[in-house]
Design a protein around this motif. Structure first.
Motif, short mmCIF file in Angstrom:
data_model
loop_
_atom_site.label_atom_id
_atom_site.label_comp_id
_atom_site.label_asym_id
_atom_site.label_seq_id
_atom_site.Cartn_x
_atom_site.Cartn_y
_atom_site.Cartn_z
N GLU A 25 13.53 -4.87 23.50
CA GLU A 25 12.54 -4.64 22.46
C GLU A 25 11.28 -4.01 23.05
N LYS A 29 9.56 -0.45 22.06
CA LYS A 29 8.15 -0.31 21.66
C LYS A 29 7.48 0.78 22.47
N ILE A 32 8.66 4.20 21.39
CA ILE A 32 8.05 4.61 20.12
C ILE A 32 6.60 5.05 20.37
N ARG A 33 5.90 4.29 21.18
CA ARG A 33 4.51 4.68 21.49
C ARG A 33 4.46 6.06 22.13
N VAL A 86 13.05 4.29 15.18
CA VAL A 86 12.83 3.04 14.45
C VAL A 86 14.14 2.60 13.82
N ARG A 93 8.09 -3.37 11.35
CA ARG A 93 8.05 -4.04 12.63
C ARG A 93 7.22 -3.22 13.63
N TYR A 94 7.22 -1.89 13.42
CA TYR A 94 6.51 -1.01 14.35
C TYR A 94 5.30 -0.36 13.72
#
Lengths: 225, 270
Positions: A25, A29, A32-33, A86, A93-94
């Protein structure tokens, strides 16, 4: 003693698998960032373009705004990339990472749209203007915060347009900010970030009206061009 | 004021304002509905927390009972309490499903997770008392799902699980010290092993992955030290007085009081 080592084995298994999940996870994250970085870059160049408003003559405003919107419209493929990372149904969640760039872009889109059309762009049109795919949504909360971000910019633009001898824009701005303030007053806000941003609106409104007052006093409210 | 200043464009703003009012009334009902749902979920989450705390107290009361029969009755009652909490999670699910779209759980996870963490702490304590082991995440998740459809009421994330386990170590420390008065020497030794393992694993989790854990790890370290002190005293006495349980009990108690004294005034009572 074997009983105890069995027990520790089962504890080991449970914890190893959970830590594996945590790592997966945390990697996601991070990915995605990172995928949002090109959008932040785009935002910076669009902002640099739009900031020219403060130092350019009224005649070039439309061109600046169109160029800004053009830059922002190229965000589409980057958003698609984000959307592909995602997991389905886990948008919220994000959202902590997705919200801020969306708010920033909303601010620029709304400002450019106002100068071009003298109206407030809708949330749907904002999402289209920034090239959001349907899997990523611009929430009401983010849109409303982004719009306030635009209003925060307007007093400065009002003042600078007087310096540039554009005496029509301050009146347009004051009337627009007035309408927006009235609209936000319709909302029942709880004590959160949106509420605090809303509280800043009245100061912006006052600064915009002060400029109009100064102009009126000197008989400068008639169109100059 | 605007009328006077802008005679040439006075009609545009007034229609703009009306249009905006319609749009913003839409936003108002959206925000209002969200706020109301948020309030209801917070209430449900709090009630889950309360019920879970009660369950933990219930388990502590049962754990020091001497008769095996009374202890298994206590665990049976605990299972009934778990069923009650599950009903609450069902309500949370209904509340979330009343939302506009399917992905709503993540939208409301922040309101739900405090109660969920407390529940995880309680259920893992119960599981430990039943199995002397650690409940796997998958088991917590399947218990919090609709029994017929398998649809999860809430999503148990690894974060929720780890934070819940971290709190479990505190409960186990209490359990270990309380068990001294019943004279069951195996319990503190087993708990000590268990908590040490959990702590070692959690030490490997970087704060970047789970920030909230670092604070809780300090608490876990303190709990572990207390358990270790109790075990140390216990081991010495076991060697010395293996044939005289009366004296053993007394001495263990004294070791416990010692540990409490050294906690200092700033600490919470054990």
């Amino acid at each position: 003693m074997t009983d105890s080592s069995d027990r520790i084995k089962s504890v080991d298994d449970a914890l190893t698998s959970v830590i594996g999940l945590l790592e997966t996870e945390s990697t996601l994250k991070k990915t995605i960032r990172e995928s949002l970085e090109p959008i932040d870059d785009l935002h910076r160049s669009a902002l640099a373009e739009l900031n020219k408003l403060h130092s350019s003559s009224y005649t070039s405003h439309a061109a600046i705004c169109s160029r800004t919107l053009e830059i922002i419209s190229t965000a589409g493929p980057h958003w698609n990339n984000v959307a592909s990372l995602v997991p389905e149904g886990e948008y919220y969640r994000y959202q902590f990472a997705l919200g801020p760039p969306m708010r920033n872009l909303t601010t620029l889109v709304a400002l450019a749209h106002f100068l071009l059309h003298d109206s407030l762009i809708s949330s749907t049109d904002t999402a289209i203007a920034m090239g959001l795919p349907t899997t990523l949504q611009l929430t009401a909360e983010d849109y409303l915060q982004g719009v306030i971000g635009m209003v925060n910019e307007l007093p400065r633009l009002s003042i600078n347009s007087v310096t540039a001898q554009n005496f029509t824009l301050p009146t347009k701005i004051a009337s627009f900010v007035n309408d927006i303030f009235a609209s936000y007053s319709l909302l029942n806000l709880r004590n959160d970030a949106l509420r605090r941003k809303f509280d800043s609106l009245k100061y912006d409104l006052k600064r915009c009206e002060d400029v109009v007052y100064d102009l009126t006093l000197r008989g400068l409210t008639r169109p100059a061009v | 004021m605007t009328e006077v200043l802008m005679p040439e464009s006075s009609s545009a703003p007034s229609s703009r304002r009306e249009q905006l009012a319609t749009t913003f009334e839409g936003y108002r009902s959206e925000l209002d509905a969200d706020n109301e749902r948020r309030e209801r979920l917070i209430i449900l989450s709090r009630s889950t927390t309360q019920l879970s705390k009660k369950l933990i107290f219930h388990l502590h009361r049962g754990a020091t009972l001497t008769s095996l029969e009374a202890r298994s009755k206590n665990l049976q009652e605990a299972r009934n309490k778990v069923a009650e909490i599950k009903i609450n999670f069902g309500k949370i699910y209904d509340e979330i499903r009343g939302g506009i779209n399917v992905e709503s759980y993540w939208r409301w996870a922040r309101q739900v997770s405090p109660g969920l963490e407390e529940y995880i702490e309680a259920i893992s304590f119960l599981y430990y008392l039943e199995h002397a082991s650690l409940i796997p995440l998958s088991e917590i998740q399947s218990e919090l799902s609709d029994p017929t459809t398998g649809q999860p009421y809430v999503v148990v994330t690894p974060e929720d699980y780890v934070l819940g386990m971290s709190d479990l170590t505190g409960e186990l420390m209490r359990y270990a010290t309380n068990s001294l008065s019943t004279g069951d020497h195996e319990i503190p030794l087993a708990v000590c092993d268990f908590v040490r393992t959990v702590k070692t694993y959690f030490d490997g989790i970087s704060p970047a992955m789970l920030y909230k854990l670092s604070k809780k790890q300090e608490e876990t370290t303190r709990s572990l030290e207390k358990i270790e002190k109790v075990c140390y005293a216990l081991r010495l006495r076991l060697v010395e007085y293996a044939d005289r349980p009366e004296i053993l009990r007394q001495m263990a108690k004294r070791a416990l009081e010692d540990a409490r004294d050294r906690e200092g005034e700033g600490d919470k009572p054990a």
